[in-house]
Design an enzyme around this catalytic site. Structure first.
Site, mmCIF file in Angstrom:
data_model
loop_
_atom_site.group_PDB
_atom_site.id
_atom_site.type_symbol
_atom_site.label_atom_id
_atom_site.label_comp_id
_atom_site.label_asym_id
_atom_site.label_seq_id
_atom_site.Cartn_x
_atom_site.Cartn_y
_atom_site.Cartn_z
ATOM 1 N N HIS A 49 0.855 -1.195 0.000
ATOM 2 C CA HIS A 49 0.000 0.000 0.000
ATOM 3 C C HIS A 49 0.885 1.238 0.000
ATOM 4 O O HIS A 49 2.006 1.220 0.509
ATOM 5 C CB HIS A 49 -0.922 -0.002 1.223
ATOM 6 N N ASP B 195 -8.090 -4.801 -0.605
ATOM 7 C CA ASP B 195 -8.470 -5.511 -1.821
ATOM 8 C C ASP B 195 -8.197 -7.003 -1.726
ATOM 9 O O ASP B 195 -8.817 -7.801 -2.434
ATOM 10 C CB ASP B 195 -7.701 -4.945 -3.029
#
Length: 472
Positions: A340, A399
């Site tokens: 991320h 996700d």
């Protein structure tokens, strides 16, 4: 012009187009390529990221806080991730809603839009307001969705948002009162737009019967969406609870994420709400942003098909390394769902959703798939270290489990990113209002040209670059 001449003309045009394409390939290294060292030479922050991976400070916000690291004496230090909405930890929002056995997306929407938590009566009124605004304009579905069906629901969603401009009696007014009205309409209507676009796609492209349900104003946003997309209107309480949870967790993620920043950029120009939000939809559609959950699920499907023993750590690790070497996966060398831009040690959304994914896997009989996800999550950092020599913290992002949860719920893959948009519309609207209220400057970063200055060459003195159509 007869049909033969028209056909000949078309062939000539197509030949010219191909010639231009070939020309672009020939000239690409000359006019459309920038050596990478120029970025460091001129101290350009590629992707608006600093060299240490931290983001370039481009604005201020009171809406969402994404906390994944601290700067310690000039160095980036990893910490456990935290996500706060208007200063309140999202984990606390989730825990209290779960403790009280109630849906939390509407409360989250109120918090993000107004900046404080509502009392029970105010929340009930707000929930009723959103439910009452779900209906689309008269014949909107027929005119804007059915007459131009799309295989991609995000594409259709963006088009529908732009089209709503024409049904708004006061679309260009950017007063706070009007922005709130438009925001309520969009938050309420996004699930209906997605559900109808999905029904249209199933009918026109998948050969399924057209089943279109009216929205049910007595249901929560999560319940109503499941009610609309299921031919028999059926869903389980656990499915509705998990979808509501996903909507809470994805409603907002700071002003720096690509789609929210897009909203800030467009809103800074003074443009209308529908243009700004449609642009955000287009941003979220990209596989490097909201489309990542779709990519993650495709990757996991490939792993399941090619790894014989899902419990063998060595075999799974070896395949992850093949993905990083671009010998497997989509050829881009990415393990989707891992890493991320801000979070380092952990993504707070992941742990919350993972717990529900485990619960759902036990109900639906997908324990082996859950165990494989857990194994990939644990092995991915090791694969990066051994294959790429990367020692930085790499955590699973939201996700990594959102797509898996949707899959267990029987939701088709083409709905995963639209579900993200149904949630993030809240954050987009809040950021638009913040930009309009607090800034009076158009966002306009600088780009430095590195092109050489050249004299103009008269047309008859230019070198011939293309051959005649007859010769090609």
């Amino acid at each position: 012009m007869d049909r033969y001449e028209s056909s000949q003309t078309r062939q000539t045009v197509e030949a010219n187009i191909q010639a231009y394409i070939n020309l672009i390939h020939q000239q690409n290294s000359v006019w459309n390529s920038i050596p990478s060292h120029y970025y460091s030479d001129y101290n350009v922050k590629r992707g608006l990221r600093n060299a240490d991976g931290s983001g370039v400070l481009a604005g201020l916000t009171t809406i969402g806080e994404v906390h994944g690291y601290v700067m310690d004496e000039g160095n980036k230090a990893a910490v456990e991730g935290k996500l706060r909405y208007r200063g309140i930890d999202v984990e606390d929002i989730v825990k209290n809603c779960q403790k009280e056995h109630r849906f939390g997306f509407e409360e989250t929407a109120f918090l993000l839009m107004f900046g404080f938590l509502p009392d029970r009566e105010t929340l009930d009124q707000f929930t009723q307001v959103l439910a009452s605004r779900r209906d689309l304009p008269y014949e909107f579905t027929e005119d804007m969705i059915f007459k131009a069906p799309s295989k991609n629901i995000m594409n259709k969603l963006g088009r529908c948002v732009l089209a709503l401009y024409s049904y708004d009696d006061n679309p260009d007014d950017i007063s706070v009162a009007n922005l709130l009205r438009q925001s309520f309409d969009l938050i309420a209507r996004f699930p209906v737009l997605v559900a109808n676009a999905y029904s249209c796609k199933r009918h026109y492209f998948d050969g399924e019967s057209l089943v279109l349900h009216n929205q049910n104003p007595t249901l929560s946003a999560a319940e109503n969406f499941l009610y609309m997309i299921r031919p028999d209107n059926r869903y389980t309480p656990l499915e509705a609870e998990i979808l509501d949870l996903a909507l809470i967790l994805q409603a907002e993620h700071g002003g720096g994420n690509n789609s929210a920043f897009t909203v800030h950029v467009l809103s800074s120009t003074g443009t209308d709400t529908y243009s700004a939000i449609s642009a955000a939809v287009g941003s979220l559609k990209g596989p490097k942003h909201g489309g990542a959950n779709d990519k993650m699920l495709s990757m996991m499907s490939e792993i399941k098909a090619n790894v014989k023993n899902w419990e063998d750590e060595d075999e799974v690790l070896a395949y992850l390394k093949k993905i990083l070497r671009k010998e497997a996966g989509d050829g881009k060398g990415l393990i989707y769902g891992m890493g991320h831009a801000v979070y380092t040690i952990s993504d707070p959304r992941t742990g919350i959703l993972k717990a529900k994914a485990k619960e759902l896997s036990e109900v639906t009989g997908h324990q082996k798939e859950f165990a494989l996800h857990d194994l990939v999550q644990r092995l991915a950092p090791r694969a990066f270290l051994e294959e790429k020599g990367l020692e930085k913290d790499i955590c699973a992002n939201v996700d990594f489990y959102s797509g898996f949860v949707y899959q267990m719920m029987g939701l088709p893959q083409e709905l995963y990113t639209p579900l993200f948009a149904m949630s993030r519309i809240v954050g987009w609207c809040a950021h638009r209002i913040e930009e309009v209220m607090t800034s009076n400057k158009i966002i306009r970063p600088a780009y430095k040209t590195i092109a050489k200055r050249l004299p103009y060459t008269p047309i008859d003195q230019r070198e011939k670059l293309m051959t005649d159509n007859a010769e090609s």
